[in-house]
Design a protein around this motif. Structure first.
Motif, PDB file in Angstrom:
ATOM      1  N   LEU A  12      75.997 -31.700   0.143  1.00  0.00           N
ATOM      2  CA  LEU A  12      76.882 -31.169   1.174  1.00  0.00           C
ATOM      3  C   LEU A  12      76.421 -31.763   2.486  1.00  0.00           C
ATOM      4  CD1 LEU A  12      76.978 -27.436   0.119  1.00  0.00           C
ATOM      5  CD2 LEU A  12      78.522 -29.263  -0.522  1.00  0.00           C
ATOM      6  N   GLY A  13      77.105 -32.820   2.927  1.00  0.00           N
ATOM      7  CA  GLY A  13      76.700 -33.500   4.135  1.00  0.00           C
ATOM      8  C   GLY A  13      75.664 -34.549   3.827  1.00  0.00           C
ATOM      9  N   ALA A  14      75.027 -35.057   4.871  1.00  0.00           N
ATOM     10  CA  ALA A  14      74.086 -36.148   4.710  1.00  0.00           C
ATOM     11  C   ALA A  14      72.825 -35.696   4.021  1.00  0.00           C
ATOM     12  CB  ALA A  14      73.736 -36.720   6.083  1.00  0.00           C
ATOM     13  N   ILE A  56      69.033 -27.493  -0.018  1.00  0.00           N
ATOM     14  CA  ILE A  56      69.781 -26.293   0.321  1.00  0.00           C
ATOM     15  C   ILE A  56      69.745 -25.286  -0.823  1.00  0.00           C
ATOM     16  CG2 ILE A  56      71.309 -27.501   1.925  1.00  0.00           C
ATOM     17  CD1 ILE A  56      73.398 -27.588  -0.334  1.00  0.00           C
ATOM     18  N   LYS A  57      70.155 -24.060  -0.542  1.00  0.00           N
ATOM     19  CA  LYS A  57      70.079 -22.983  -1.527  1.00  0.00           C
ATOM     20  C   LYS A  57      71.258 -23.017  -2.493  1.00  0.00           C
ATOM     21  CE  LYS A  57      67.463 -19.836   1.466  1.00  0.00           C
ATOM     22  NZ  LYS A  57      67.491 -18.528   2.181  1.00  0.00           N
ATOM     23  N   GLN A  84      65.028 -22.533   3.350  1.00  0.00           N
ATOM     24  CA  GLN A  84      65.996 -23.536   2.922  1.00  0.00           C
ATOM     25  C   GLN A  84      65.668 -24.919   3.468  1.00  0.00           C
ATOM     26  OE1 GLN A  84      70.503 -23.207   2.194  1.00  0.00           O
ATOM     27  NE2 GLN A  84      70.371 -23.552   4.396  1.00  0.00           N
ATOM     28  N   GLY A  85      65.824 -25.921   2.607  1.00  0.00           N
ATOM     29  CA  GLY A  85      65.669 -27.298   3.029  1.00  0.00           C
ATOM     30  C   GLY A  85      67.030 -27.920   3.294  1.00  0.00           C
ATOM     31  N   GLY A  86      67.045 -29.238   3.385  1.00  0.00           N
ATOM     32  CA  GLY A  86      68.304 -29.926   3.640  1.00  0.00           C
ATOM     33  C   GLY A  86      68.165 -30.904   4.788  1.00  0.00           C
ATOM     34  N   ALA A 106      58.863 -29.828  -3.633  1.00  0.00           N
ATOM     35  CA  ALA A 106      59.342 -31.125  -3.177  1.00  0.00           C
ATOM     36  C   ALA A 106      60.365 -31.672  -4.163  1.00  0.00           C
ATOM     37  CB  ALA A 106      58.176 -32.101  -3.038  1.00  0.00           C
ATOM     38  N   ALA A 107      61.577 -31.909  -3.687  1.00  0.00           N
ATOM     39  CA  ALA A 107      62.628 -32.416  -4.568  1.00  0.00           C
ATOM     40  C   ALA A 107      62.239 -33.758  -5.171  1.00  0.00           C
ATOM     41  CB  ALA A 107      63.940 -32.526  -3.799  1.00  0.00           C
TER      42      ALA A 107
END
Length: 358
Positions: A12-14, A56-57, A84-86, A106-107
């Protein structure tokens, strides 16, 4: 459609970077202080644990939502603060290093690994996904399943993914020979024939091909990087060594509850998707159908021969130091930390002390 692994996250977005190549550093602070304890109606004390997420969540954290909603963390005396990250949030490495979070997830593996030699005493205690979902997407009319299929061709992708493509060539014993064309997070240019392959997450762009461009599963091919010699762990759970040493029991409890949540998620992927859409990510405008589909497809990523025999989240330091590091070096990533010194499976040993069924 052909894919040995699966699709991954809804973008969702960059999104920062892609796959194997974002260099992220954080200034380290020593933190051996205990996690915060607060009054609890149940037993008098509840430990608050701050957990920074690498994205993100959405449903990417399906098992965590199941565990939280089912009360598994509460049963362990924990209250989790999900950070939340992103694209607009600090990296999980920065949050943990600055003591803004107690644990991070960490993703991507590489960004975490590269932050350690820069002064961060991080230790990894588990990996939710046994392989990362980065892959190449191509059309069935011209499938790409190896570096040889890319020779002299145009490859569509996001900035930062070029070293991964270069590594595919080097691991195949070839010099990189392709033209990189920058593309956004929509695979439309692939459909239009602007390139023979598109760098993607297995849980995102293939779904877009079906929903937005009307392609059937038989119309496209997904080849994971792992199938071409670049395996990586993903969603790695880590913390500062001092915090883990000082709060070992708390972290074991977190891991145990989280494993239970991910096990529940396998039984009914729709439950966590609804939790993401209606509760944890309610402000994100998530699409339920897409979230269900993503969750169904990410579940096998949590499995490996090792996890099937020794329990979820397990990691193999020898695999990281061997094939995974070889792939990173082929992408010209240097100064990698000693795998044995940064992976600690003894906390999971405690989780599974009485067997792998919790």
């Amino acid at each position: 459609m052909t894919h040995e692994l699966l699709r991954r996250r809804s973008v969702l977005g960059a999104v920062a970077g892609g796959g194997a190549l974002a260099t992220l550093a954080a200034c380290s602070q020593e933190s051996g202080e205990p996690a915060a304890a607060q009054p609890s109606a149940a037993d008098g004390t509840t430990t608050t644990l701050r957990v920074a997420l690498g994205w993100i969540k959405n449903v990417e954290w399906a098992g965590l939502w199941r565990a939280d909603d089912a009360g598994y963390y509460a049963e362990e005396g924990l209250s989790i603060e999900w950070l939340q990250g992103g694209p607009n949030a600090p990296t999980v490495m920065a949050s943990v290093a600055a003591d803004s979070a107690d644990l991070g997830i960490a993703a991507g593996q590489q960004s975490l690994l590269q932050s350690i030699p820069q002064g961060n005493d991080f230790v990894v205690v588990g990996s939710i996904f046994q392989d990362a979902p980065g892959s190449l997407l191509s059309l069935a009319s011209r499938p790409v399943r190896s570096a040889a299929d890319l020779k002299g061709q145009k490859v569509l992708g996001q900035e930062g993914t070029q070293p991964t493509i270069d590594a595919l060539f080097r691991l195949a014993g070839m010099e990189p020979d392709y033209e990189f064309v920058t593309a956004a997070y929509d695979p439309g240019p692939l459909v239009e024939g602007q390139g023979v392959a598109y760098t993607c997450y297995l849980t995102n762009q293939p779904i877009i091909l079906e929903q937005s461009y009307g392609l059937a599963e038989s119309d496209y091919v997904v080849t994971p990087y792992s199938a071409m010699g670049i395996p990586q762990y993903a969603s790695l759970i880590f913390g500062q060594r001092a915090f883990l040493d000082g709060n070992r029991d708390t972290v074991v409890k977190f891991l145990r509850a989280s494993v239970r949540g991910w096990a529940d998620n396998e039984e009914d992927p729709e439950v966590a998707a609804k939790l993401a859409v209606e509760k944890y990510g309610v402000d994100l405008g998530l699409d339920l159908e897409q979230q269900v589909q993503e969750n169904e497809l990410q579940i096998p990523l949590t499995e490996s021969d090792l996890t099937r025999s020794a329990g979820m989240f397990r990691m193999d330091p020898a695999l990281m130091a061997g094939e995974m590091y070889d792939a990173l070096r082929a992408a010209q990533v240097t100064d990698l930390p000693d795998a044995d010194s940064i992976i600690d499976m003894t906390l999971l040993d405690e989780v599974y002390a009485n067997g792998t069924t919790l």
